[in-house]
Design a protein around this motif. Structure first.
Motif, PDB file in Angstrom:
ATOM      1  N   ASP A 179       1.083  -1.123  -0.097  1.00 23.43           N
ATOM      2  CA  ASP A 179      -0.047   0.050  -0.016  1.00 23.43           C
ATOM      3  C   ASP A 179       0.906   1.277  -0.103  1.00 23.43           C
ATOM      4  OD1 ASP A 179      -2.781   1.267   0.544  1.00 23.43           O
ATOM      5  OD2 ASP A 179      -1.425   2.225   1.973  1.00 23.43           O
ATOM      6  N   ALA A 180       1.159   1.724  -1.109  1.00 21.10           N
ATOM      7  CA  ALA A 180       2.120   3.055  -1.349  1.00 21.10           C
ATOM      8  C   ALA A 180       1.903   4.131  -0.529  1.00 21.10           C
ATOM      9  CB  ALA A 180       2.317   3.146  -2.716  1.00 21.10           C
ATOM     10  N   THR A 181       0.507   4.194   0.026  1.00 20.95           N
ATOM     11  CA  THR A 181       0.122   5.501   0.590  1.00 20.95           C
ATOM     12  C   THR A 181       0.482   5.485   2.145  1.00 20.95           C
ATOM     13  OG1 THR A 181      -2.287   4.673   1.201  1.00 20.95           O
ATOM     14  CG2 THR A 181      -1.985   5.561  -0.719  1.00 20.95           C
ATOM     15  N   THR A 182       0.916   4.238   2.651  1.00 21.99           N
ATOM     16  CA  THR A 182       0.928   4.220   4.204  1.00 21.99           C
ATOM     17  C   THR A 182       2.429   3.554   4.386  1.00 21.99           C
ATOM     18  OG1 THR A 182      -0.117   2.020   4.193  1.00 21.99           O
ATOM     19  CG2 THR A 182      -1.367   4.002   4.707  1.00 21.99           C
ATOM     20  N   GLU A 183       3.128   2.889   3.374  1.00 18.72           N
ATOM     21  CA  GLU A 183       4.249   2.102   3.601  1.00 18.72           C
ATOM     22  C   GLU A 183       5.348   2.972   2.688  1.00 18.72           C
ATOM     23  OE1 GLU A 183       3.954  -1.923   2.211  1.00 18.72           O
ATOM     24  OE2 GLU A 183       1.827  -1.826   2.837  1.00 18.72           O
ATOM     25  N   ARG A 184       6.482   2.866   3.349  1.00 19.22           N
ATOM     26  CA  ARG A 184       7.537   3.443   2.914  1.00 19.22           C
ATOM     27  C   ARG A 184       8.917   2.673   3.190  1.00 19.22           C
ATOM     28  NH1 ARG A 184      11.130   6.496   5.584  1.00 19.22           N
ATOM     29  NH2 ARG A 184      10.134   7.700   7.657  1.00 19.22           N
ATOM     30  N   SER A 185      10.044   2.496   2.408  1.00 23.35           N
ATOM     31  CA  SER A 185      11.392   2.138   2.851  1.00 23.35           C
ATOM     32  C   SER A 185      12.158   3.258   3.537  1.00 23.35           C
ATOM     33  CB  SER A 185      11.952   1.699   1.487  1.00 23.35           C
ATOM     34  OG  SER A 185      12.445   2.738   0.724  1.00 23.35           O
ATOM     35  N   PHE A 186      13.156   2.753   4.326  1.00 19.46           N
ATOM     36  CA  PHE A 186      14.019   3.919   4.762  1.00 19.46           C
ATOM     37  C   PHE A 186      15.381   4.053   4.486  1.00 19.46           C
ATOM     38  CE2 PHE A 186      11.150   1.677   7.968  1.00 19.46           C
ATOM     39  CZ  PHE A 186      10.670   2.576   8.838  1.00 19.46           C
ATOM     40  N   ALA A 187      15.922   5.307   4.525  1.00 16.64           N
ATOM     41  CA  ALA A 187      16.999   5.236   4.122  1.00 16.64           C
ATOM     42  C   ALA A 187      18.205   4.777   5.259  1.00 16.64           C
ATOM     43  CB  ALA A 187      17.617   6.680   4.316  1.00 16.64           C
ATOM     44  N   VAL A 188      19.320   3.973   4.976  1.00 21.64           N
ATOM     45  CA  VAL A 188      19.970   3.175   5.905  1.00 21.64           C
ATOM     46  C   VAL A 188      20.343   4.172   7.232  1.00 21.64           C
ATOM     47  CG1 VAL A 188      22.059   1.920   6.257  1.00 21.64           C
ATOM     48  CG2 VAL A 188      20.939   1.535   4.190  1.00 21.64           C
ATOM     49  N   GLU A 189      20.771   5.370   6.704  1.00 21.27           N
ATOM     50  CA  GLU A 189      21.165   6.020   7.922  1.00 21.27           C
ATOM     51  C   GLU A 189      19.741   6.268   8.878  1.00 21.27           C
ATOM     52  OE1 GLU A 189      21.622   6.950   4.779  1.00 21.27           O
ATOM     53  OE2 GLU A 189      23.756   6.839   4.446  1.00 21.27           O
ATOM     54  N   GLU A 190      18.533   6.594   8.291  1.00 14.88           N
ATOM     55  CA  GLU A 190      17.648   6.764   9.406  1.00 14.88           C
ATOM     56  C   GLU A 190      17.498   5.583  10.007  1.00 14.88           C
ATOM     57  OE1 GLU A 190      12.725   7.669   8.541  1.00 14.88           O
ATOM     58  OE2 GLU A 190      13.966   6.880   6.749  1.00 14.88           O
ATOM     59  N   LEU A 191      17.577   4.388   9.609  1.00 11.41           N
ATOM     60  CA  LEU A 191      17.244   3.288  10.382  1.00 11.41           C
ATOM     61  C   LEU A 191      18.277   3.189  11.395  1.00 11.41           C
ATOM     62  CD1 LEU A 191      14.806   1.005  10.233  1.00 11.41           C
ATOM     63  CD2 LEU A 191      16.478  -0.494   8.823  1.00 11.41           C
ATOM     64  N   LEU A 192      19.685   3.336  11.172  1.00 13.35           N
ATOM     65  CA  LEU A 192      20.553   3.128  12.076  1.00 13.35           C
ATOM     66  C   LEU A 192      20.415   4.292  13.227  1.00 13.35           C
ATOM     67  CD1 LEU A 192      23.631   2.642   9.884  1.00 13.35           C
ATOM     68  CD2 LEU A 192      22.455   1.044  11.370  1.00 13.35           C
ATOM     69  N   ARG A 193      20.284   5.735  12.833  1.00 10.11           N
ATOM     70  CA  ARG A 193      19.860   6.509  13.964  1.00 10.11           C
ATOM     71  C   ARG A 193      18.676   6.038  14.763  1.00 10.11           C
ATOM     72  NH1 ARG A 193      20.307  10.265   9.614  1.00 10.11           N
ATOM     73  NH2 ARG A 193      17.997  10.347   9.429  1.00 10.11           N
ATOM     74  N   MET A 194      17.672   5.470  14.341  1.00  8.99           N
ATOM     75  CA  MET A 194      16.634   5.138  15.206  1.00  8.99           C
ATOM     76  C   MET A 194      16.936   3.949  15.925  1.00  8.99           C
ATOM     77  SD  MET A 194      13.160   3.271  13.408  1.00  8.99           S
ATOM     78  CE  MET A 194      13.476   4.297  12.049  1.00  8.99           C
ATOM     79  N   PHE A 195      17.870   3.093  15.533  1.00  8.34           N
ATOM     80  CA  PHE A 195      18.382   2.008  16.593  1.00  8.34           C
ATOM     81  C   PHE A 195      19.461   2.724  17.604  1.00  8.34           C
ATOM     82  CE2 PHE A 195      17.959  -1.036  12.753  1.00  8.34           C
ATOM     83  CZ  PHE A 195      16.798  -1.198  12.990  1.00  8.34           C
ATOM     84  N   ASP A 196      19.961   3.470  17.217  1.00  6.02           N
ATOM     85  CA  ASP A 196      20.978   4.226  18.026  1.00  6.02           C
ATOM     86  C   ASP A 196      20.241   4.819  19.178  1.00  6.02           C
ATOM     87  OD1 ASP A 196      23.815   4.953  18.846  1.00  6.02           O
ATOM     88  OD2 ASP A 196      23.205   6.897  18.417  1.00  6.02           O
ATOM     89  N   ALA A 197      19.249   5.713  18.785  1.00  9.30           N
ATOM     90  CA  ALA A 197      18.518   6.445  19.701  1.00  9.30           C
ATOM     91  C   ALA A 197      17.741   5.455  20.616  1.00  9.30           C
ATOM     92  CB  ALA A 197      17.428   7.367  18.873  1.00  9.30           C
ATOM     93  N   ALA A 198      17.430   4.296  20.404  1.00 12.80           N
ATOM     94  CA  ALA A 198      16.915   3.441  21.301  1.00 12.80           C
ATOM     95  C   ALA A 198      17.725   2.648  22.165  1.00 12.80           C
ATOM     96  CB  ALA A 198      15.993   2.445  20.252  1.00 12.80           C
TER      97      ALA A 198
END
Length: 201
Positions: A179-198
């Motif tokens: 469903d292209a209106t609600t799903e999207r992929s992540f930039a690698v850096e975005e995902l890594l920042r998310m994990f680091d922040a957690a």
């Protein structure tokens, strides 16, 4: 949670309920199974899990058809104490019918509160891109449920440059399993920042 976010979750639930049978069939295709086996054999042979010592406490959020459970069992040969959940009633009902007695329930990852320090492994396979607006909060909540030496195994669609992002967006727009209106992929850096922040290493 804001109304717009709730609406997106409802769109996702309805989408997955509508494609549950096709999604199940696609994941049973021989090419998909071969790719999955090659991928996880490569990844898990380097993952320091607790082979044979005791049952591994596993949580699989957005479990779909419990791929994470079967991947861990196949490639590690270890005992699992497994819990899974998904927001699609159709998916959960089929999974229960296929595997009676499996601890799987219907729940929304954006509101689910797992017990703190409860799991050795949380295996989240392609779940965050279905709830991208809530992904940082979801990761933070799940990480708090890991034991002190626990591991989060996350597998998400990512891109490292504009070309791969464009290709993936075209796939999302053309393939009705997404469903292209609600799903999207992540930039690698975005995902890594998310994990680091957690607080993940």
């Amino acid at each position: 949670m804001r109304q717009a976010a709730i609406d997106k979750i409802q769109i996702q639930v309805e989408h997955f309920d509508s494609i549950a049978d096709r999604y199940y069939a696609a994941r049973r295709h021989p090419n998909h199974i071969l790719l999955k086996d090659l991928l996880w054999e490569h990844v898990l042979r380097r993952t320091p899990l607790w082979s044979g010592r005791r049952p591994i406490e596993v949580l699989e959020p957005m479990c779909g058809y419990a791929d994470g459970k079967f991947i861990l069992e196949r490639h590690l040969g270890c005992q699992l104490r497994y819990t899974g959940f998904d927001y699609s009633r159709s998916v959960v009902d089929r999974l229960r019918a296929l595997h009676p007695g499996l601890d799987v329930r219907r729940a929304d990852v954006t509101t689910f509160e797992p017990a703190p320090l409860s799991y050795d492994v949380i295996m989240l396979l392609g779940g965050l891109h279905h709830v991208p607006d809530a992904a940082p909060k979801v990761v933070g909540r799940l990480v708090r449920a890991l034991k002190s030496d626990g591991i989060l195994i996350s597998f998400e669609p990512t891109f490292g440059n504009p070309l791969t992002r464009h290709v993936r967006e075209r796939i999302y727009a053309r393939n009705s399993l997404f469903d292209a209106t609600t799903e999207r992929s992540f930039a690698v850096e975005e995902l890594l920042r998310m994990f680091d922040a957690a607080g993940l290493e």
